[in-house]
Design an enzyme around this catalytic site. Structure first.
Site, short mmCIF file in Angstrom:
data_model
loop_
_atom_site.label_atom_id
_atom_site.label_comp_id
_atom_site.label_asym_id
_atom_site.label_seq_id
_atom_site.Cartn_x
_atom_site.Cartn_y
_atom_site.Cartn_z
N CYS A 16 0.81 -1.22 0.00
CA CYS A 16 0.00 0.00 0.00
C CYS A 16 0.84 1.26 0.00
CB CYS A 16 -0.95 -0.01 1.20
SG CYS A 16 -2.33 -1.15 1.00
N SER A 47 -14.74 9.71 0.08
CA SER A 47 -13.43 9.32 0.62
C SER A 47 -13.56 8.12 1.55
CB SER A 47 -12.77 10.50 1.35
OG SER A 47 -12.53 11.57 0.46
N ASP A 48 -14.41 7.19 1.18
CA ASP A 48 -14.64 6.02 2.03
C ASP A 48 -13.92 4.81 1.46
OD1 ASP A 48 -15.81 4.56 4.22
OD2 ASP A 48 -17.46 5.99 4.16
N ASP A 66 -8.62 -3.28 -5.17
CA ASP A 66 -7.33 -2.95 -4.56
C ASP A 66 -6.26 -3.89 -5.10
OD1 ASP A 66 -5.35 -1.94 -2.77
OD2 ASP A 66 -6.94 -1.49 -1.33
N HIS A 137 -8.73 -10.57 -14.64
CA HIS A 137 -8.08 -10.03 -15.83
C HIS A 137 -6.58 -9.98 -15.56
CE1 HIS A 137 -7.79 -7.92 -19.61
NE2 HIS A 137 -7.08 -6.95 -19.05
N ASP A 224 -10.64 1.13 7.46
CA ASP A 224 -9.44 0.32 7.67
C ASP A 224 -8.21 1.20 7.45
OD1 ASP A 224 -9.74 0.41 4.89
OD2 ASP A 224 -9.00 -1.62 4.59
#
Length: 345
Positions: A16, A47-48, A66, A137, A224
């Site tokens: 991340c 912005s969640d 993600d 994909h 999170d």
């Protein structure tokens, strides 16, 4: 025999920590119109952690995507971490993952066995979550990257967002911090194997148990903690809720090794991006710099930051300790009194 590879050597950044900084992301999204739809309960303008779309009075879809470059050399472990991280956004919204699609970028030079192990790691965590992988994909890329597009279910009346924190709420964090610092030290071959193994064990722990515990109580907000660090994600909660968060520095779960490396200046690039974004809204008094660094440190597959009604705080703490032993009570929510929305004492 296929040559063993170190995945982290194939990427210029890791986990991340590769995320576009929160400040740059805000600039990139500024001015983009959100199409009006009464069933879109949470969109990118909030912005969640994920989008939420109402299908019926009793069902809403939670959708997230993600992916990132390797944060571990072992392909199976990398697949586990990336999948756990992607699933976390659904848990943060109070939802349950149901179906996932693979997102895979691989170099031509990457051995088939390594790609297979990577996918197998992702599958193992998705199935542990009670969901299924139905496809995906893949493309060729100079750097390997892996993640998931995940769809989960939640009742429309039970959605958790980062915007509902109320003065008086008690804050819980369900995983320790310092992952970015420790994996940066590992790249320099400074992090002891047992410390790194503990970091990876946390990264591959689903936030399912934390989600299952918190939905039993009056949780007002949840997010999170990932690439923007604790300060970055806490700031999003504070701004969305129009409150301030007061954090107890002595209660924060930061491994001593992470503080040691921070004092030595061994810090990921993402920490500096996060500091630039959030620092103007943080009051840290005389808290040591290495502690502050750990709170700006980008986390990969981090824990949940939960704001719960004070009347339920003790009960939630008891429930979390049954299955989430790393969970800690780290602060409270208060009325907004100035420009500083994160107070660290």
């Amino acid at each position: 025999m296929e040559q063993e590879i170190k995945l982290t050597k194939l990427a210029s950044c890791a986990g991340c920590g590769a995320k576009v900084g929160a400040g740059m992301l805000a600039r990139l999204l500024d001015g983009l119109a959100v199409r009006a739809d009464e069933n879109l309960l949470v969109g990118f303008d909030k912005s969640d952690d994920a989008a939420v779309y109402r299908v019926s009075d009793k069902l809403a879809l939670v959708q997230t995507v993600d992916f990132f470059p390797p944060i571990a050399d072992d392909p199976f472990l990398f697949g586990q971490i990336a999948a756990t991280n992607a699933l976390s956004d659904v848990y943060a919204m109070g939802g349950e993952p149901r179906i996932a699609l693979n997102l895979l970028c691989i170099p031509k030079s990457m051995p088939d066995s390594a790609v297979h192990d990577l996918l197998r790691g992702g599958y193992s965590k998705v199935y542990e979550a009670g969901a299924v992988i139905a496809g995906g994909h893949s493309i060729l890329d100079d750097e390997p990257k892996y993640g998931l597009c995940v769809t989960g279910f939640v009742h429309p009346d039970k959605i958790l967002t980062n915007a509902g924190a109320q003065p008086g709420d008690v804050l819980f964090l369900t995983k320790p911090l310092g992952a970015g610092i420790l994996t940066t030290a590992a790249k320099a071959e400074l992090c002891p194997p047992d410390v790194l193994d503990a970091v990876f064990a946390r990264m591959t722990t689903l936030n399912k148990a934390a989600r299952d515990a918190m939905v039993q109580f009056r949780v007002h907000a949840c997010t999170d903690v990932t690439g923007f660090g604790l300060f970055g994600h806490a700031l999003e909660m504070a701004q969305s809720s129009n409150v301030q968060l007061e954090l107890d520095a002595s209660a924060l779960p930061i491994p001593p090794e992470a503080l040691e490396y921070a004092r030595m200046g061994i810090l990921p690039e993402g920490m500096y991006r996060n500091r630039k974004y959030a620092e103007a809204f943080v009051s840290a008094d005389d808290v040591p710099l290495e502690v502050q660094d750990a709170l700006y440190d980008p986390q990969t597959s981090g824990g949940l930051l939960i704001a719960v009604d004070p009347a339920d705080a003790d009960a939630l703490a008891t429930e979390l300790q049954k299955t989430v032993p790393d969970a800690r009570r780290i602060g409270t929510v208060s009325e907004l009194t100035g420009e500083k929305q994160i107070i660290l004492r």
